[in-house]
Enzyme design. Structure first.
Site, PDB file in Angstrom:
ATOM      1  CG  HIS A  20      44.203  26.050  34.380  1.00 27.42           C
ATOM      2  ND1 HIS A  20      44.203  24.987  34.928  1.00 27.42           N
ATOM      3  CD2 HIS A  20      43.893  25.784  32.851  1.00 27.42           C
ATOM      4  CE1 HIS A  20      44.355  23.996  34.511  1.00 27.42           C
ATOM      5  NE2 HIS A  20      44.145  24.205  33.095  1.00 27.42           N
ATOM      6  CG  ASP A  54      43.942  26.558  38.117  1.00 37.16           C
ATOM      7  OD1 ASP A  54      42.679  26.308  37.850  1.00 37.16           O
ATOM      8  OD2 ASP A  54      44.970  26.363  37.603  1.00 37.16           O
ATOM      9  CD  GLU A 109      47.567  18.750  28.757  1.00 36.52           C
ATOM     10  OE1 GLU A 109      48.118  19.707  29.362  1.00 36.52           O
ATOM     11  OE2 GLU A 109      46.755  18.112  29.581  1.00 36.52           O
ATOM     12  CG  HIS A 136      45.193  13.740  28.207  1.00 40.18           C
ATOM     13  ND1 HIS A 136      45.334  15.062  28.027  1.00 40.18           N
ATOM     14  CD2 HIS A 136      44.396  13.861  29.366  1.00 40.18           C
ATOM     15  CE1 HIS A 136      44.797  15.954  28.997  1.00 40.18           C
ATOM     16  NE2 HIS A 136      44.391  15.080  29.798  1.00 40.18           N
ATOM     17  CG  ASP A 160      50.096  17.521  32.125  1.00 40.75           C
ATOM     18  OD1 ASP A 160      51.203  18.522  32.564  1.00 40.75           O
ATOM     19  OD2 ASP A 160      48.880  17.960  32.039  1.00 40.75           O
ATOM     20  CG  ASP A 190      41.921  12.961  32.083  1.00 42.67           C
ATOM     21  OD1 ASP A 190      42.773  12.137  32.289  1.00 42.67           O
ATOM     22  OD2 ASP A 190      41.994  14.287  32.038  1.00 42.67           O
ATOM     23  CG  ASP A 212      46.969  17.460  34.831  1.00 39.03           C
ATOM     24  OD1 ASP A 212      46.066  17.631  35.556  1.00 39.03           O
ATOM     25  OD2 ASP A 212      46.807  17.479  33.625  1.00 39.03           O
TER      26      ASP A 212
END
Ligand code: XLS
Length: 442
Positions: free
Chosen positions: A103, A106, A234, A273, A298, A309, A341
């Protein structure tokens, strides 16, 4: 330059084979091994997620950080971002992964104004380009963090205030340009707070139109700058908001059709997810492939008893094999890949632990690839499937699908026929077959 951070792992991780007892070696991931006509590395296209591994200190909603990440919380955030990047590239290189993902927030902190934030990102991106040239590590995808800062509390594109939409658009434009500058292979949009907490204050129809417009602007910008990677949405059903608009692959597909984006956007499927939305990983891949929108993965895992999650590293070869099987049936990745991820548990605090976690995840995925490839090569499952649907290749099936039959014509036909004979679905036999491949594939 900072001194080596992972000094107890002096050499790149090597493949030593299934019998190895070396915890800092791969037992299944053998980058150059040919599997179904392609190198393992080219099938799996592994990436490390910058956020969990380098931008998170182990804090949770009940307690503060536990992990050894000395650059976090520094008084000089730009210098700290540079140190963090050196450490990240040391890790990517020693782990031997071909890609990473980030990101914008990040890799680069916010400044005092949007202008300053953009200037910091540009400076850090130049540094990233240098590290990428030096190490050969590529960028699988970039994405914009539009969920951490308080300004995004009511969403980004779906915000009730168009000023926030404008801010988000500007941020995404900048992040797409950075991704493009770094030769990124894809650009991801996860709708962090694109959803709602309560319908009592939400105009759902309006928010969906805003989101449709936002994605259209992203696609237009992709073409304007000549970015030829995939734009990936996503899906996630909830968390942080109670209801997220990109609920699952089916919801995203319907959304893309509605806003005429189905040929322009694909999906990045996160395993945890998928399970949160009540599906299997394999289902989400199959649904995406059937809709022609499969893009990237991911790789992570949930916990059967926790409804949120948890982003564990993947450990179940069987679960991953069924997902990878669907990926191979779909023709494999094009520009997508397998991004971890996934994060360490809060008590997993030694520096080496980051290696153990990724080595385990890479071995799990590599073994899953071997299982999936041999199941596909032997054709056992495909033969059963073909036999099960054989009728649809016969005259009746073809006439129905071609539109040559009606309810009335089929009524007439059925009046002259006996009962159709059901055939066994053979689920248990097929599950035994999968178990055999998981046990025997080497
Ligand atoms: C959060 C998501 C996020 C995306 C990128 O649940 O997994 O980390 O992968 O924004």
């Amino acid at each position: 330059m900072m001194a080596e951070f992972f000094s107890s792992v002096p050499e790149p991780i090597a493949y030593e084979g299934p019998e190895s007892d070396n915890p800092l070696a791969f037992r299944w991931y053998d980058a150059d091994r040919m599997v179904a006509g392609k190198r393992m590395e080219d099938h799996l296209r592994f990436a490390v997620a910058y956020w969990h591994s380098f931008a998170w200190d182990g804090s949770d909603i009940f307690g503060s950080g536990t992990l050894d990440r000395p650059w976090l919380g520094s008084a000089d955030p730009v210098a700290a971002a540079k140190t963090k990047m050196e450490v990240a590239f040391e890790f990517f290189q020693k782990l031997t992964v071909p890609f990473y993902c980030f990101h914008d927030r990040d890799i680069a902190p916010e400044g005092d104004s949007f202008k300053e934030t953009c200037a910091i990102l540009d400076e850090i991106v130049e540094g990233a380009a240098g590290h990428m040239d030096r190490t050969g590590v590529g960028l699988l995808w970039g994405t914009a963090n539009m969920f951490s800062h308080p300004r995004f509390q009511a969403g980004a594109a779906t915000n009730p205030d168009p000023e926030l939409f404008a801010y988000a658009a500007a941020q995404v434009r900048h992040c797409m340009d950075a991704t493009h500058r770094l030769g990124g292979e894809n650009y991801v949009l996860w709708g962090g707070r694109e959803g709602y907490e309560t319908l009592l204050n939400t105009d759902l129809a309006r928010e969906l139109d805003q989101l449709g417009r936002f994605f259209t602007m992203v696609v237009e910008h992709k073409h304007a700058i000549g970015f030829d990677g995939l734009i990936l949405i996503e899906p996630k059903p909830f968390e942080p908001t109670k209801h997220q608009y990109d609920f699952d692959v089916a919801a995203v597909h319907a959304f893309l059709q509605r806003y005429d984006l189905v040929d322009e956007v694909a999906v990045n499927i996160a395993v945890n997810h998928a399970t949160l939305s009540g599906h299997d990983f394999a289902h989400e891949v199959a649904a995406a492939s059937a809709a022609g929108i499969f893009g990237s993965v991911d790789a992570n895992a949930g916990d059967d008893r926790l409804g949120w999650d948890v982003d564990r590293f993947p450990v179940s070869v069987e679960q991953m094999s069924l997902g990878v099987y669907e990926i191979l049936r779909a023709g494999g990745y094009t520009s997508g890949g397998t991004n971890f991820d996934a994060k360490l548990r809060r008590q997993t605090i030694d520096r080496d632990d980051l290696f153990y976690a990724h080595i385990g995840g890479m071995d799990t995925m590599a073994r899953a690839l071997l299982v999936a490839a041999s199941m596909l090569e032997d054709g056992a499952l495909e033969d059963v499937r073909a036999e099960r649907y054989a009728g649809w290749d016969g005259e009746l099936g073809r006439r129905i699908l071609a539109g040559d039959e009606t309810l009335a014509s089929l009524d007439e036909r059925t009046l002259g026929h006996g009962e159709p004979t059901p055939a066994s679905g053979r689920q248990e036999a097929l599950e035994n077959l999968v178990a055999k491949y998981v046990e025997r594939t080497r």
